[in-house]
Enzyme design. Sequence first.
Site, PDB file in Angstrom:
ATOM      1  N   GLU A  46      69.470  23.041  97.700  1.00 48.50           N
ATOM      2  CA  GLU A  46      68.908  24.564  97.903  1.00 48.50           C
ATOM      3  C   GLU A  46      68.035  24.566  99.057  1.00 48.50           C
ATOM      4  OE1 GLU A  46      68.908  22.718  95.112  1.00 48.50           O
ATOM      5  OE2 GLU A  46      69.131  23.822  93.348  1.00 48.50           O
ATOM      6  N   LYS A  60      60.457  16.749  99.643  1.00 44.53           N
ATOM      7  CA  LYS A  60      60.089  15.166  99.558  1.00 44.53           C
ATOM      8  C   LYS A  60      61.279  14.377 100.122  1.00 44.53           C
ATOM      9  CE  LYS A  60      58.605  11.681  96.017  1.00 44.53           C
ATOM     10  NZ  LYS A  60      58.298  11.390  94.671  1.00 44.53           N
ATOM     11  N   LYS A  99      73.371  18.302  89.152  1.00 35.75           N
ATOM     12  CA  LYS A  99      73.405  18.305  90.251  1.00 35.75           C
ATOM     13  C   LYS A  99      74.864  17.560  90.755  1.00 35.75           C
ATOM     14  CE  LYS A  99      68.824  17.393  92.020  1.00 35.75           C
ATOM     15  NZ  LYS A  99      68.073  16.336  92.722  1.00 35.75           N
ATOM     16  N   GLU A 130      59.102  19.017  82.582  1.00 36.24           N
ATOM     17  CA  GLU A 130      60.110  17.800  83.221  1.00 36.24           C
ATOM     18  C   GLU A 130      59.358  16.542  83.003  1.00 36.24           C
ATOM     19  OE1 GLU A 130      60.282  18.353  87.620  1.00 36.24           O
ATOM     20  OE2 GLU A 130      62.407  18.228  87.312  1.00 36.24           O
ATOM     21  N   HIS A 178      51.257  43.276  74.188  1.00 38.34           N
ATOM     22  CA  HIS A 178      52.269  44.336  73.652  1.00 38.34           C
ATOM     23  C   HIS A 178      53.860  44.221  73.656  1.00 38.34           C
ATOM     24  CE1 HIS A 178      48.995  47.149  74.256  1.00 38.34           C
ATOM     25  NE2 HIS A 178      48.445  46.194  75.015  1.00 38.34           N
ATOM     26  N   GLY A 220      57.205  15.115  92.477  1.00 34.47           N
ATOM     27  CA  GLY A 220      57.187  16.734  92.945  1.00 34.47           C
ATOM     28  C   GLY A 220      56.180  17.611  92.138  1.00 34.47           C
ATOM     29  N   ARG A 221      56.155  17.408  90.842  1.00 38.61           N
ATOM     30  CA  ARG A 221      55.416  18.184  90.025  1.00 38.61           C
ATOM     31  C   ARG A 221      54.002  18.126  90.234  1.00 38.61           C
ATOM     32  NH1 ARG A 221      59.101  15.515  87.376  1.00 38.61           N
ATOM     33  NH2 ARG A 221      58.145  13.967  85.741  1.00 38.61           N
TER      34      ARG A 221
HETATM   35  C1  G6Q Z   1      59.616  17.360  90.456  1.00 35.95           C
HETATM   36  C2  G6Q Z   1      60.842  17.144  90.653  1.00 35.95           C
HETATM   37  C3  G6Q Z   1      61.948  18.115  91.265  1.00 35.95           C
HETATM   38  C4  G6Q Z   1      61.592  18.271  92.715  1.00 35.95           C
HETATM   39  C5  G6Q Z   1      62.583  19.271  93.549  1.00 35.95           C
HETATM   40  C6  G6Q Z   1      62.512  19.234  94.907  1.00 35.95           C
HETATM   41  O1  G6Q Z   1      58.741  16.476  89.860  1.00 35.95           O
HETATM   42  O2  G6Q Z   1      61.251  15.821  91.163  1.00 35.95           O
HETATM   43  O3  G6Q Z   1      61.393  19.534  90.898  1.00 35.95           O
HETATM   44  O4  G6Q Z   1      60.175  18.659  93.327  1.00 35.95           O
HETATM   45  O5  G6Q Z   1      64.059  18.785  93.108  1.00 35.95           O
HETATM   46  O6  G6Q Z   1      62.861  18.072  95.610  1.00 35.95           O
HETATM   47  P1  G6Q Z   1      62.374  17.783  97.141  1.00 35.95           P
HETATM   48  O7  G6Q Z   1      60.988  17.937  97.363  1.00 35.95           O
HETATM   49  O8  G6Q Z   1      62.876  16.380  97.370  1.00 35.95           O
HETATM   50  O9  G6Q Z   1      63.489  18.866  97.780  1.00 35.95           O
END
Ligand code: G6Q
Length: 543
Positions: free
Chosen positions: A216, A210, A508, A357, A388, A271-272
């Site tokens: 990462e 996003k 972070k 989250e 199990h 994001g989620r």
């Molecule tokens: C989700 C969070 C988080 C995000 C990641 C990736 O709700 O905001 O999990 O999706 O940190 O972020 P980017 O899509 O910006 O790389």
Amino acid sequence: MTSIETQLTELPAWKALGAHYKKINDLHLRKLFADDPKRGERMTVDAIGIYLDYSKHRITDETVGLLMQLAKEAGLQARIDAMFRGEKINVTENRAVLHVALRTPKGQSIIVDGQDVMSQVQSVLDKMTDFSTRVRSGEWKGYTGKPIRNVVNIGIGGSDLGPVMAYEALRHYCKRDMTFRFISNIDGTDFAEATYDLDSAETLFIISSKTFTTLETMTNAHAAREWALKSLKHPDAIARHFVAVSTNAEAVAKFGIDTANMFEFWDWVGGRYSMDSAIGISTMIAIGPDNFRAMLNGFHQMDEHFRTAPFERNLPVLMGLLGIWYNNFFDAQTIAVLPYEQYLKRFPAYLQQLTMESNGKHVTLAGGKVNYQTGPIYWGEPGTNGQHSFYQLIHQGTKLIPCDFIAFIKPLNPLGRHHDLLLANVLAQAEALAFGKTSEEVRNEGTPEWLTPHRTFVGNRPSSTILMDELTPETLGKLIALYEHCVFTQGAIWGIDSFDQWGVELGKALAMRIIAELEQEIDHHLKHDSSTNTLIKRYLRER
Ligand code: G6Q
């Protein structure tokens, strides 16, 4: 205490639930079922293809009435309406929360900041459809003229978990002659293992971020570019092998991806909550545009159900309120999600982000500290495997763990007796948890007295059973939206912002500082605590 906090615990329904809990917390499900032979038929909801049996919960009709009253007093309907209207209910980020727009059919309009977001949504969907059709058909060629056979999504968190989960969940519908991989971790192993057997000439990387700044993802994206250029040699190859999904066109262009090959989404998609946005482009390539739209349709059916069904017949509202009942009145710490469907093996991991989250907050919308528990820990594994291993604790441990059992009537891979055995197991688990086995029953089986307590199951352990017809893109959409709105319901009642995630920031920022220290080998003047300082020094010395 702020007024909002006072409001929740001071609400008449909250207080009444507290008093009611004292009255009924000893009541056993055995008695509840014995007193009402139709309980198992009555305490169910059958809506939009989902059958929810909530009869095995430690509730009476009065409990349900009080929970509904709580939802009303907490203003749940007004919050739902505000979300669907596109109001900026994510207050700490001053954003609308409009994942529901991503699956709203053509022809409707939702206005945010004076713009109709629906036309933007449809135009990105059309672009995704065109692109994924070309990749699937082989029309989209790599730099050397070979068709794409491998798709690698690079993203993390919300830009990874949804695509991974959907790929696994919908494997049955996937294009089997293509390979799909997902790289998220900054651990180089993730990249190495995902790419070791791929031919770069046939590989498409989707850089999903996003913000297009995530450490990462950007580190892995650069590694992918180097990996591709090592064999494809020419920088022009990037345009054929890299596309981006982002809200940040500038950063995408700077990375070297042609923004014509960028799929856009917007700040009002969290994001989620983004797997049905352009973040789902890997899903669309895997299952095809028609299946992707069927999935969106499933989401939308649940959205409409959530928006319009009366609370007492409203699946996410009921599930959300039951979660509050255990979390806030029984002090249950966790909820187990147990899909009896192998394809849903990543569903609990996906739900962990969605639920934890979103509702892992201790501050109310007004900024005060809550004086009640918020989000529970979600966890789980597919059945029957868990039976199990950790089910022992659910059956006979000292903790109360409400369970969501998820099952499908029709198997996608019919094989001998397998499906009947699978379904027999899920039904048996819910039955065993609820009713247990008394000491008397154990003794009557001839068990010696010393062994009897060990073999006794006290029961009274609550669960929901969610039964659906078959796992399809559409039913998956419904199931995900069910949990999204369950999370919404709970967040609305707890008065928290379910759509921000400030809790990920501190780690972070500290990592950035330590990265500089590791890369510049600064082991003097370290200004952390003595534990972190010693660990850094040891790593620098021994690496
Ligand atoms: C989700 C969070 C988080 C995000 C990641 C990736 O709700 O905001 O999990 O999706 O940190 O972020 P980017 O899509 O910006 O790389």
